[in-house]
Scaffold this active site. Structure first.
Site: not given
Length: 264
Positions: A13-16, A19-20, A141, A154
């Site tokens: 997920t969030g790989s555009t 880190i993704g 994190s 966060y």
């Protein structure tokens, strides 16, 4: 060691970007078919084009959808097909004065950083357990352990993600499926560059700004530099592989020694 994921399908997920994207590239190099996720078809298409240039023989599939919603999560999992590896990388962060963090801010951080992962685990884990093999990785994190005063919301959301990982690992006990958290340290991404410039002089060149940020705001880092996304990806690829079969329920650190602990 040969990290062989041939025949496996991984959703990141969030790989555009960031880190993704690095994780997606690393998994593809190991032979996995990688489902690239972002909110829009346009962003996912551009990311896949970039990934194919980086990993010419990699296999990438589009998985556009907003996984912070039930409908979007189901849409992405359906596009992925049989999932062998789930990497919950999507997350938001930003500096904010502690007393100004509103209830809505708190809810948004938990919705994106925690509940999106829980939602996808619920969708993917039962089939993995039925097949007797699977990997679930939640990207946490150092802020989960060393809560930063400038982004309490966060850090606390990432602390919750450690608990989510441990709990689902217990649920999957004995099934052949492993569930782990990856504690990523301060990492060099576009978003982090913006964050660094929130905290240091905006007129400083990047290399100088990075050194100033690490010195003033992350002095406990033993690496004394930002981690590159590929360094996070290397650990994720290993934990996704058959070689990591005895590692589960863990919070595995790739933090540059930032967390002052002799335990993982």
């Amino acid at each position: 060691m040969k990290l062989d994921l041939a025949g496996k399908t991984a959703l990141v997920t969030g790989s555009t970007q960031g880190i993704g994207a690095a994780i997606a590239a690393g998994l593809a190099r190991a032979g996995a078919r990688v489902v690239v996720n972002g909110r829009s078809e346009g962003s996912v298409g551009k990311a896949i084009d970039a990934l194919r240039r980086e990993v010419p023989d990699g296999e990438f599939t589009a998985g556009a959808g907003d996984v912070t919603t039930d409908e979007g999560a189901r849409q992405v999992v359906a596009a992925a097909g049989q999932l062998d590896v789930l990497v919950n990388n999507l997350g938001i962060f930003g500096a904010q004065e502690p007393m100004s963090i509103t209830d809505d801010d708190w809810r948004r951080y938990f919705e994106v950083n925690v509940l999106a992962a829980v939602r996808l685990i619920r969708l993917a884990l039962p089939a993995m357990m039925d097949r007797g093999w699977g990997r679930v990785l939640n990207i946490a994190s150092d802020s989960a352990v060393v809560i930063p005063a400038e982004m309490i919301h966060y850090g606390t959301s990432k602390t919750a993600l450690l608990g989510v990982s441990r709990g689902f690992a217990k649920h999957a006990a004995g099934s052949g499926v492993t569930v782990n958290s990856v504690i990523a340290g301060p990492t060099h991404t576009g978003g982090v560059e913006d964050f660094v410039y929130q905290l240091v002089d905006k007129d400083l060149p990047w290399e100088e700004a990075q050194r100033e940020f690490m010195k003033k705001h992350r002095p406990q880092s033993l690496l004394q530099r930002l981690i590159e996304p590929e360094e996070i990806a290397n650990l994720v690829v290993y934990l996704s592989s058959p070689l990591a079969s005895a590692t589960t329920g863990g919070a595995v650190r790739v933090d540059g020694g930032y967390v002052d602990s002799i335990l993982p």
